[in-house]
Design a protein around this motif. Structure first.
Motif, PDB file in Angstrom:
ATOM      1  N   LEU A  53       0.881  -1.769  -0.129  1.00  0.00           N
ATOM      2  CA  LEU A  53       0.149   0.049   0.036  1.00  0.00           C
ATOM      3  C   LEU A  53       0.995   1.529   0.293  1.00  0.00           C
ATOM      4  N   ALA A  54       1.947   1.082   0.963  1.00  0.00           N
ATOM      5  CA  ALA A  54       3.155   2.372   0.744  1.00  0.00           C
ATOM      6  C   ALA A  54       3.874   3.139  -0.460  1.00  0.00           C
ATOM      7  N   SER A  55       4.141   2.187  -1.590  1.00  0.00           N
ATOM      8  CA  SER A  55       4.595   2.631  -2.753  1.00  0.00           C
ATOM      9  C   SER A  55       3.686   2.521  -3.810  1.00  0.00           C
ATOM     10  N   GLY A  56       2.435   1.819  -3.442  1.00  0.00           N
ATOM     11  CA  GLY A  56       1.539   2.238  -4.485  1.00  0.00           C
ATOM     12  C   GLY A  56       0.517   3.812  -4.086  1.00  0.00           C
ATOM     13  N   ALA A  57       0.508   4.284  -2.835  1.00  0.00           N
ATOM     14  CA  ALA A  57       0.400   5.754  -1.975  1.00  0.00           C
ATOM     15  C   ALA A  57       0.997   7.061  -3.098  1.00  0.00           C
ATOM     16  N   ARG A  58       3.043   5.821  -2.750  1.00  0.00           N
ATOM     17  CA  ARG A  58       3.732   7.444  -3.260  1.00  0.00           C
ATOM     18  C   ARG A  58       3.259   7.615  -4.843  1.00  0.00           C
ATOM     19  N   SER A  59       3.481   6.552  -5.819  1.00  0.00           N
ATOM     20  CA  SER A  59       3.608   6.550  -7.004  1.00  0.00           C
ATOM     21  C   SER A  59       2.649   7.480  -7.071  1.00  0.00           C
ATOM     22  N   THR A  60       1.010   7.501  -6.833  1.00  0.00           N
ATOM     23  CA  THR A  60      -0.289   7.986  -6.369  1.00  0.00           C
ATOM     24  C   THR A  60       0.031   9.428  -6.385  1.00  0.00           C
ATOM     25  N   MET A  61       0.970   9.587  -5.324  1.00  0.00           N
ATOM     26  CA  MET A  61       1.234  11.112  -4.999  1.00  0.00           C
ATOM     27  C   MET A  61       2.642  11.409  -6.468  1.00  0.00           C
ATOM     28  N   GLU A  62       3.184  11.067  -6.773  1.00  0.00           N
ATOM     29  CA  GLU A  62       3.698  11.099  -7.601  1.00  0.00           C
ATOM     30  C   GLU A  62       2.965  11.058  -8.856  1.00  0.00           C
ATOM     31  N   PHE A  63       1.732  10.618  -9.387  1.00  0.00           N
ATOM     32  CA  PHE A  63       1.406  11.234 -10.335  1.00  0.00           C
ATOM     33  C   PHE A  63       0.518  11.897 -10.526  1.00  0.00           C
ATOM     34  N   LEU A  64      -0.031  12.621  -9.608  1.00  0.00           N
ATOM     35  CA  LEU A  64      -0.936  13.132  -9.212  1.00  0.00           C
ATOM     36  C   LEU A  64      -0.198  14.819  -8.794  1.00  0.00           C
ATOM     37  N   ILE A  65       0.949  14.794  -8.359  1.00  0.00           N
ATOM     38  CA  ILE A  65       1.355  16.338  -8.289  1.00  0.00           C
ATOM     39  C   ILE A  65       2.876  16.898  -8.550  1.00  0.00           C
ATOM     40  N   GLY A  66       3.366  15.073  -9.158  1.00  0.00           N
ATOM     41  CA  GLY A  66       4.622  15.411  -9.365  1.00  0.00           C
ATOM     42  C   GLY A  66       6.061  14.436  -8.470  1.00  0.00           C
ATOM     43  N   ASN A  67       6.515  15.159  -8.968  1.00  0.00           N
ATOM     44  CA  ASN A  67       8.388  15.361  -7.466  1.00  0.00           C
ATOM     45  C   ASN A  67       7.827  15.253  -6.403  1.00  0.00           C
ATOM     46  N   VAL A  68       7.886  14.505  -5.792  1.00  0.00           N
ATOM     47  CA  VAL A  68       7.645  13.917  -4.133  1.00  0.00           C
ATOM     48  C   VAL A  68       9.132  13.034  -3.997  1.00  0.00           C
ATOM     49  N   ASP A  69       9.976  14.463  -3.859  1.00  0.00           N
ATOM     50  CA  ASP A  69      11.519  13.263  -3.177  1.00  0.00           C
ATOM     51  C   ASP A  69      11.245  13.527  -2.354  1.00  0.00           C
ATOM     52  N   ASN A  70      10.707  14.212  -1.651  1.00  0.00           N
ATOM     53  CA  ASN A  70      10.736  13.983   0.461  1.00  0.00           C
ATOM     54  C   ASN A  70       9.874  12.847   0.993  1.00  0.00           C
ATOM     55  N   VAL A  71       9.050  12.010  -0.156  1.00  0.00           N
ATOM     56  CA  VAL A  71       8.720  11.730  -0.086  1.00  0.00           C
ATOM     57  C   VAL A  71       8.237   9.831  -0.112  1.00  0.00           C
ATOM     58  N   ASP A  72       9.292   8.865   1.357  1.00  0.00           N
ATOM     59  CA  ASP A  72       9.899   7.110   1.259  1.00  0.00           C
ATOM     60  C   ASP A  72       8.419   7.007   1.747  1.00  0.00           C
ATOM     61  N   TYR A  73       8.899   5.748   1.818  1.00  0.00           N
ATOM     62  CA  TYR A  73       8.166   4.511   1.956  1.00  0.00           C
ATOM     63  C   TYR A  73       8.636   3.131   2.796  1.00  0.00           C
ATOM     64  N   ILE A  74       8.019   2.653   3.423  1.00  0.00           N
ATOM     65  CA  ILE A  74       8.225   0.988   3.838  1.00  0.00           C
ATOM     66  C   ILE A  74       7.645   0.090   3.765  1.00  0.00           C
ATOM     67  N   THR A  75       7.242  -0.837   2.765  1.00  0.00           N
ATOM     68  CA  THR A  75       6.389  -1.912   3.061  1.00  0.00           C
ATOM     69  C   THR A  75       6.697  -2.995   3.725  1.00  0.00           C
ATOM     70  N   ALA A  76       6.212  -3.201   4.870  1.00  0.00           N
ATOM     71  CA  ALA A  76       6.456  -4.212   5.783  1.00  0.00           C
ATOM     72  C   ALA A  76       5.535  -5.673   5.388  1.00  0.00           C
ATOM     73  N   TYR A  77       6.704  -6.637   6.117  1.00  0.00           N
ATOM     74  CA  TYR A  77       6.284  -7.846   5.697  1.00  0.00           C
ATOM     75  C   TYR A  77       6.207  -8.790   4.009  1.00  0.00           C
ATOM     76  N   VAL A  78       7.198  -7.507   3.258  1.00  0.00           N
ATOM     77  CA  VAL A  78       6.776  -8.270   2.054  1.00  0.00           C
ATOM     78  C   VAL A  78       8.031  -8.965   1.874  1.00  0.00           C
ATOM     79  N   ASP A  79       7.673 -10.008   0.481  1.00  0.00           N
ATOM     80  CA  ASP A  79       8.929 -11.059   0.879  1.00  0.00           C
ATOM     81  C   ASP A  79      10.554 -10.576   0.246  1.00  0.00           C
ATOM     82  N   GLY A  80      11.575 -10.785   0.527  1.00  0.00           N
ATOM     83  CA  GLY A  80      12.021 -10.450  -0.263  1.00  0.00           C
ATOM     84  C   GLY A  80      12.783  -8.914   0.862  1.00  0.00           C
TER      85      GLY A  80
END
Length: 181
Positions: A53-80
């Motif tokens: 969900l976190a990576s998808g939210a960041r991706s959508t933000m970038e699509f909507l508002i452009g540059n989101v260099d200050n936005v990071d994400y942590i995807t917990a409990y994902v294989d790898g």
């Protein structure tokens, strides 16, 4: 002659898009730095969720508002992925102590949220649970220094975005104006 015209039109359109993107990036950079007692500090946004969900939210933000260099994400409990504790430690190790951090998690009381709580004793750090895109974008683009009161107001505004959209199904003659009541 037609091909030359098409190439010129393509170049102009490409340049126009480049200019628009640069303007968005400049605007975003202005919004990500905040003035605190005359000093410039950076605002960091961390989206931390179960799964992707976190990576998808960041991706959508970038699509909507452009540059989101200050936005990071942590995807917990994902294989790898590294264990969540390790991801959190690495994230906070790279953030200057004086910078502002807003953490968004998916579930209040969930394991990701609980693992973020110890980091909230850090100065200028806020934890928001149960986010939506409206609050993510609003907080990311706000140039002022954040306060608890400001965040509570933005969370309340974001709650208004969550609603059941009811469409009258018996109406046989519909218009675009009738779609969103």
């Amino acid at each position: 002659l037609g091909d030359v015209y098409k190439r010129q039109k393509y170049r102009k359109e490409k340049e126009r898009r480049k200019y628009k993107t640069e303007n968005l990036k400049v605007g975003m950079k202005i919004a990500t730095y905040i003035s605190v007692r005359g000093d410039m500090k950076m605002r960091h946004i961390l989206i931390a969720t179960h799964g992707l969900l976190a990576s998808g939210a960041r991706s959508t933000m970038e699509f909507l508002i452009g540059n989101v260099d200050n936005v990071d994400y942590i995807t917990a409990y994902v294989d790898g992925q590294k264990p969540i504790n390790e991801q959190i430690e690495e994230y906070f190790a790279k953030i200057p102590q004086e910078d502002e951090v807003v953490i968004f998690t998916d579930i209040k009381g969930g394991s990701v949220n609980q693992k973020m709580i110890p980091y909230c004793v850090r100065e200028n750090t806020f934890l928001v649970s149960g986010f939506n895109l409206a609050v993510l974008i609003e907080v990311t683009m706000t140039p002022e220094k954040l306060t608890n009161e400001f965040l509570k107001a933005k969370i309340e505004e974001a709650r208004e975005q969550l609603c059941l959209v009811e469409i009258e199904k018996n109406n046989t003659e519909e218009s675009d104006d009738d779609f969103l009541l």
